[in-house]
Structures are given as C-alpha cells and as structure tokens.
Scaffold this motif. Structure first.
Motif, short mmCIF file in Angstrom:
data_model
loop_
_atom_site.label_atom_id
_atom_site.label_comp_id
_atom_site.label_asym_id
_atom_site.label_seq_id
_atom_site.Cartn_x
_atom_site.Cartn_y
_atom_site.Cartn_z
N THR A 62 0.81 -1.21 0.00
CA THR A 62 0.00 0.00 0.00
C THR A 62 0.85 1.27 0.00
O THR A 62 1.77 1.42 0.82
CB THR A 62 -0.93 0.02 1.23
OG1 THR A 62 -1.77 -1.13 1.20
CG2 THR A 62 -1.81 1.26 1.23
N ILE A 75 0.20 5.10 6.94
CA ILE A 75 0.61 3.76 6.52
C ILE A 75 1.85 3.34 7.31
O ILE A 75 2.86 4.04 7.33
CB ILE A 75 0.91 3.72 5.02
CG1 ILE A 75 -0.36 3.99 4.21
CG2 ILE A 75 1.50 2.36 4.62
CD1 ILE A 75 -0.11 4.19 2.73
N THR A 79 0.33 -2.14 8.05
CA THR A 79 -0.45 -2.06 6.81
C THR A 79 0.12 -3.01 5.77
O THR A 79 -0.62 -3.74 5.09
CB THR A 79 -0.43 -0.62 6.25
OG1 THR A 79 -0.76 0.30 7.27
CG2 THR A 79 -1.40 -0.48 5.09
N GLU A 82 -0.57 -6.61 6.57
CA GLU A 82 -1.95 -6.95 6.21
C GLU A 82 -2.08 -7.17 4.71
O GLU A 82 -2.87 -8.02 4.27
CB GLU A 82 -2.91 -5.84 6.65
CG GLU A 82 -3.10 -5.74 8.15
CD GLU A 82 -3.74 -6.98 8.75
OE1 GLU A 82 -4.49 -7.68 8.05
OE2 GLU A 82 -3.49 -7.26 9.94
#
Length: 265
Positions: A62, A75, A79, A82
């Motif tokens: 991300t 972020i 993150t 995940e």
C-alpha cells in the motif's frame, strides 16, 4: 453417466480451486518487494517462473508503485503485513515459497506469524532478518538511520522517504537504471519506524538467505543469517554475485535460487 458428470465436475472444481490440488507445477511463489519499489520490480523473475509453469504473485504494498495514489503518513509496517496476509487469504495461497527482498524481509517475517502454515519455505533476498521489537532503522544501523532521518526531514516533509536513484541499489546499466528510476516511489517513514511484532515463527520456519555481493545490508544482519544457517539445518545460506536489486540485475540467478529453495523446503 454419473461417473462422467462427476469427473467433469471434479475437473472444473480443481481448476477453480487450483491451489488446493497442489502439484509441483502449481506450487505458488509470492514475491514481496523492497522499500520504495513495487511488485513491478519482480517482472523478469516472475516471467521466468511463469514460463516454467509456476503460479506467481507479486503484490505491491500500500502506497507504493501503482498504489502510490494511496500514500499517506498513516501507513505503517502493519499495513504492509496486512497486504501480504490478505493476499494469502483471498487468493487461498497454500504451500508457497514466500520471498522478501530488502525491506520486504521485515514484512515477510511479521506475516509468517499468521501465514506460516501456508508457506513451504521463506526466502530472504538480501532481506532483513529481524528480532521481535526491532524496526527497519535498527536493522540499517545508526549511521544510515541518521542519514535517512535527515533525508525525510529535508526532502520528505518529515513523514515520507523520497525515492533514491537506481545506483543506490547497484543498478548502473543505463536501460535498467532508467526503467527503475521511472518507477521508484516514496514510502511512509512510519513503515521504517514501527517495531515489528513477534517473529518466533519466522525464526523457526525453513528458509533460505541470499546475500548479494556486495550486499547493502549491515554486517550484523549477515552474521545473523550465517550463524542461523550453521545452527539450523532447515535454513540455507547462499551467495549471489550481483548488486542489491538482484531481481533486476540478475533475474536468471535469482530464479535459479528460488527453484532450489522449492526443493529444499
């Protein structure tokens, strides 16, 4: 008639389920990129693996690469962990070779706490090998951590790490360097500051560490990997004579080592 329909249904079901009916040709590779890179950086390696019949996933974390439009100061390392865990769950990935390059080694180590049962072997390509509670700045050493913090303050508005020239990663061939520089993106500094959680499963899991020579990693990280390979028969140490961005400078060599790891796991 019943048998014919059942066979036809089974063939369709196995095509849909894919990874549940595991064969050597279907065993997947999950390639996690390093800092300020993206899934795109694995292109040449992924092409070679797919040409051999393997399923390959190259997620972009991300805020990076083609997901740079999501860049934000919120972020963190969690993150990105995940991102990888969700990929395993939504793609139903099992019996995988999970690869982490550079910063990606930290992401892989954290993700293994949750997906270890789905991973055949982990591979760290000049990648971080953290203990619980460490962050990326700890792993890069005090001098480089200080330089990165100054860079963030001076050119990253205090919260992001700006992209660095390809030469920083050892990529000097003009065509490859231009390709890399067009794609490198900023990364939230928080991902380097956040301490990693438990890494017990990563340290117990079968693995391979690939040192790129010359390596951009701190000596203490290489010593960790060398020591572990001596003490743990399921952990293997290899050397690849190419710069840090090996997937760009020597995709054939990286592919060969990933195929070797498949047999070792």
């Amino acid at each position: 008639m019943y048998l014919r329909i059942s066979v036809r249904y089974y063939e369709s079901w196995t095509q849909w389920r894919g990874s549940d009916v595991t064969t050597e040709s279907k065993r997947p590779f999950v390639l996690v990129h390093g800092g300020r890179h993206g899934g795109w950086s694995w292109r040449s390696v992924a092409q070679r693996l797919r040409a051999r019949g393997y399923e390959v996933f190259t997620p972009t974390l991300t805020g990076l690469g083609e997901r740079a439009h999501l860049l934000s100061r919120e972020i963190g390392l969690g993150t990105h962990v995940e991102d990888v865990v969700a990929l395993f769950e939504y793609e139903d990935i099992r019996d995988a070779v999970l690869v982490g390059h550079s910063y990606g080694g930290t992401v892989v180590s954290a993700a293994l706490e949750r997906v270890a049962d789905r991973v055949r072997i982990q591979v760290l390509l000049d990648g971080h090998l953290p203990y619980a509670g460490e962050n990326v700045l700890d792993l890069t050493g005090p001098r480089r951590a200080e330089a990165m913090t100054r860079l963030v303050d001076d050119k990253g508005e205090g919260w992001f790490v700006p992209p660095t020239d390809a030469s920083h990663y050892g990529v000097t061939e003009p065509g490859a360097a231009a390709w890399l520089n067009e794609r490198l993106t900023a990364q939230p500094f928080k991902t380097y500051q956040d301490p990693i959680g438990p890494t017990d499963r990563a340290w117990r899991h079968p693995g391979m560490f690939v040192e790129c020579v010359p390596s951009s990693l701190e000596p203490h990280l290489l010593e960790r990997a060398r020591r572990r390979s001596k003490e743990d028969e399921s952990f293997h140490y290899r050397v690849l004579h190419t710069p840090h961005d090996a997937m760009v400078t020597d995709p054939e060599g990286v592919t060969a080592l990933l195929l070797e790891a498949l047999e070792l796991g």
